[in-house]
Design a protein around this motif. Structure first.
Motif, PDB file in Angstrom:
ATOM      1  N   ASP A 194      38.911  67.772  63.891  1.00 58.83           N
ATOM      2  CA  ASP A 194      39.475  66.957  64.982  1.00 58.83           C
ATOM      3  C   ASP A 194      40.548  67.437  65.738  1.00 58.83           C
ATOM      4  N   ALA A 197      43.292  65.316  67.348  1.00 55.66           N
ATOM      5  CA  ALA A 197      44.416  64.891  66.413  1.00 55.66           C
ATOM      6  C   ALA A 197      45.398  65.939  65.990  1.00 55.66           C
ATOM      7  N   ASN A 304      39.952  64.187  50.413  1.00 56.67           N
ATOM      8  CA  ASN A 304      40.269  63.943  51.930  1.00 56.67           C
ATOM      9  C   ASN A 304      39.318  64.569  52.922  1.00 56.67           C
ATOM     10  N   LEU A 307      38.165  62.834  56.260  1.00 58.09           N
ATOM     11  CA  LEU A 307      39.097  62.497  57.499  1.00 58.09           C
ATOM     12  C   LEU A 307      38.700  63.387  58.541  1.00 58.09           C
ATOM     13  N   ASN A 387      43.758  69.153  59.517  1.00 61.40           N
ATOM     14  CA  ASN A 387      43.307  67.603  60.066  1.00 61.40           C
ATOM     15  C   ASN A 387      43.607  66.509  58.998  1.00 61.40           C
ATOM     16  N   LYS A 391      45.917  63.448  60.064  1.00 64.48           N
ATOM     17  CA  LYS A 391      45.074  61.859  59.954  1.00 64.48           C
ATOM     18  C   LYS A 391      46.181  61.101  59.071  1.00 64.48           C
ATOM     19  N   ARG A 392      46.688  61.578  58.215  1.00 64.42           N
ATOM     20  CA  ARG A 392      47.432  60.815  57.026  1.00 64.42           C
ATOM     21  C   ARG A 392      49.038  60.496  57.587  1.00 64.42           C
TER      22      ARG A 392
END
Length: 542
Positions: A194, A197, A304, A307, A387, A391-392
């Motif tokens: 992503d 992001a 993870n 994600l 990534n 996301k986190r």
């Protein structure tokens, strides 16, 4: 120009290891050395006639000259086409991607990976098969047999190809396509991660340093991190490839990348740090104030990976090399996916990836990758970490502490005893092998041996067997020591000793790693009789 057929004779010592043939650069520069090995590769794959290959390397000393030899030999052996990275540069994962994307018959990759470069340092050459991965043992065995029986090689006497200009060229009727080494690789990364992001995270003030170690990943990291993702200029350090890697050691670990480690351990350091090696297939991951072991990195990325868009559907399984800690196995158990333990060497993951049994793979020597190519991929691991962080919205330290609280912690370290006399390394392994049956029940300090064996592997896909892959000693309570001789060195023997101590729920999860492992280290030192080396400390601890 007509092809020449040159009489030759076998050269001793051209046995490919886990990552091809590695020797001192001056050895490769000897007359006929490259020619003998390349002709043996072509002969081992039933010739080069009509085939297409990818060729490129990490830019170390003699890379350019060896590529010209390979091109002339490919033409003389009737190859239809060779795809070459501009300037002779291709990271190993980028070469694997090109082999797969273009549907070529294989590739020749010039690198000694994380080993130093220069006329008095190291050089390497390996053959990758059509799936993009390193040649399996059956192919390397055929290559070796041809090196022992070779009587002639074919080579064109045409002029060198100008590799600086993108586009098409010809060499004795063979097509040569010179490609930007980054373009296809970057497109693949954009499909997997992503980028929006990650770009937003950088725009919010997130800071990072990536040490390319004067090696091949510099142009890739600059184009992707500073270009596509908008990280500030200067994020990439040592980003210009050098024939001798800036006179450094392009191995991304806390010893050889110490300036980066010091930067991340400072109070005013960046949020995230990473490094890659000579040919771009290894990685080191750091957060502010914390170093992430390769074994832990594999486990965190397995937990993870969903994600990232490319892995949102979940993982088929995870595979690790035997010396790698069992941290990823614990994640696999909670995810309900298969976990595989293979010998050291990325080629052993190839069958699992091709069969769809595993999606992510990793080994303790800083190699992590997935089914997107058939090589480990340093920058891929860094981008997956970015990534996950995007996301986190947590720090690396927070993610690691959460992971350990969820799965327990495998304290882990590799101790390398480098440049031992070869006979001494062989004697250590022989003595360990001879004493295996007597180890169970023996006590060393606070640890008691539960079992010991020599690791063998039965490939679940093709049924092939690999033996003598390392000595394992298991202790009561979950600790483990592993001993094996490395196949990637060029100077004497390198004994690798892998130490692991599992700490589960309720245990101390925040100890200093070497302190936590001291009982295992002391036991391993005694079991292997390492006092005979005259060394009280390893050359390198990672």
């Amino acid at each position: 120009m007509p092809a020449q057929t040159i009489s030759t004779q076998p050269i001793d010592g051209q046995k490919p290891g886990t990552s091809g043939l590695r020797k001192k650069t001056r050895v490769f520069m000897e007359p006929g050395y490259v020619e003998n090995f390349v002709q043996s590769i072509f002969d081992a794959i039933d010739g080069a006639a009509g085939k297409t290959f990818v060729v490129g390397g990490d830019g170390r000393f003699f890379n350019a000259e060896a590529i010209q030899t390979i091109l002339k030999m490919a033409a003389a052996n009737g190859a239809a086409k060779v795809i070459v990275g501009q300037g002779g540069l291709l990271s190993t994962p980028a070469a694997s991607n090109l082999i797969r994307k273009r549907g070529t018959d294989g590739g020749l990759i010039l690198s000694a990976s994380h080993n130093p470069g220069g006329i008095d340092a190291d050089f390497g050459l390996k053959y990758n098969i059509a799936n993009g991965g390193p040649a399996p043992e059956g192919v390397t065995a055929r290559i070796l047999e041809h090196t022992k029986a070779i009587t002639e090689y074919k080579i064109s006497d045409a002029a060198d190809v100008d590799l600086s200009a993108l586009g098409a060229a010809t060499l004795d009727g063979m097509a040569v396509e010179i490609v930007d080494p980054v373009t296809d690789y970057q497109l693949l990364m954009e499909e997997l991660f992503d980028f929006d992001a990650i770009r937003a995270m950088f725009a919010s003030g997130f800071t990072m340093r990536f040490d390319a170690m004067h090696a091949v990943t510099g142009p890739y990291a600059t184009a992707i991190l500073e270009g596509a993702l908008g990280a500030p200029a200067g994020t990439v350090l040592n980003g210009t490839p050098s024939v001798d890697f800036g006179k450094g050691h392009p191995d991304p670990n806390p010893v050889w990348a110490k300036p980066l480690v010091d930067m991340l351990m400072a109070d005013d350091g960046p949020d995230f740090g990473a490094a890659s090696d000579g040919d771009g297939d290894r990685n080191m991951i750091l957060g502010k104030g914390i170093y992430v072991t390769p074994s832990d990195s594999l486990a965190v990325l397995t937990a993870n990976a969903h994600l990232a868009p490319g892995y949102a559907k979940g993982l088929a399984g995870v595979a690790r090399s035997m010396p790698t800690s069992a941290a990823a196995d614990r994640v696999a158990a909670k995810l309900g996916i298969d976990a595989f333990e293979t010998p050291t060497g990325w080629k052993f993951f190839g069958n699992l990836l091709d069969a769809g049994k595993a999606t992510i793979c990793g080994e303790e020597s800083a190699g992590t990758g997935s089914d997107h190519v058939r090589e480990k991929d340093g920058l891929w691991a860094v981008l997956l970490w970015l990534n996950v962080l995007a996301k986190r919205g947590e720090s690396v330290a927070a993610i690691m502490q959460d992971h350990w609280q969820t799965y327990g912690r495998d304290y882990y370290s590799r101790h390398d005893y480098e440049a031992l006399p070869s006979e001494e390394g062989d004697a250590i392994m022989s003595d360990l092998r001879a004493g295996l049956a007597d180890l169970s029940g023996q006590t060393y300090g606070a640890l008691t041996v539960a079992s010991a064996d020599e690791f063998s592997y039965l490939d679940p896909v093709d049924g092939s067997e690999s033996h003598k892959q390392g000595i394992r000693v298991f202790f009561e309570g979950g600790a483990r020591a592993v001993f094996r001789l490395s196949g990637t060195g060029t100077d004497g023997a390198t004994l690798r000793v892998y130490l692991q101590m599992y700490m589960g729920e309720g245990g101390d999860l925040l100890q200093e790693t070497q302190a936590a492992l001291e009982p295992v280290r002391a036991a391993a030192y005694e079991i292997a009789g390492l006092a005979r080396t005259g060394r009280t400390e390893p050359t390198v601890m990672t």
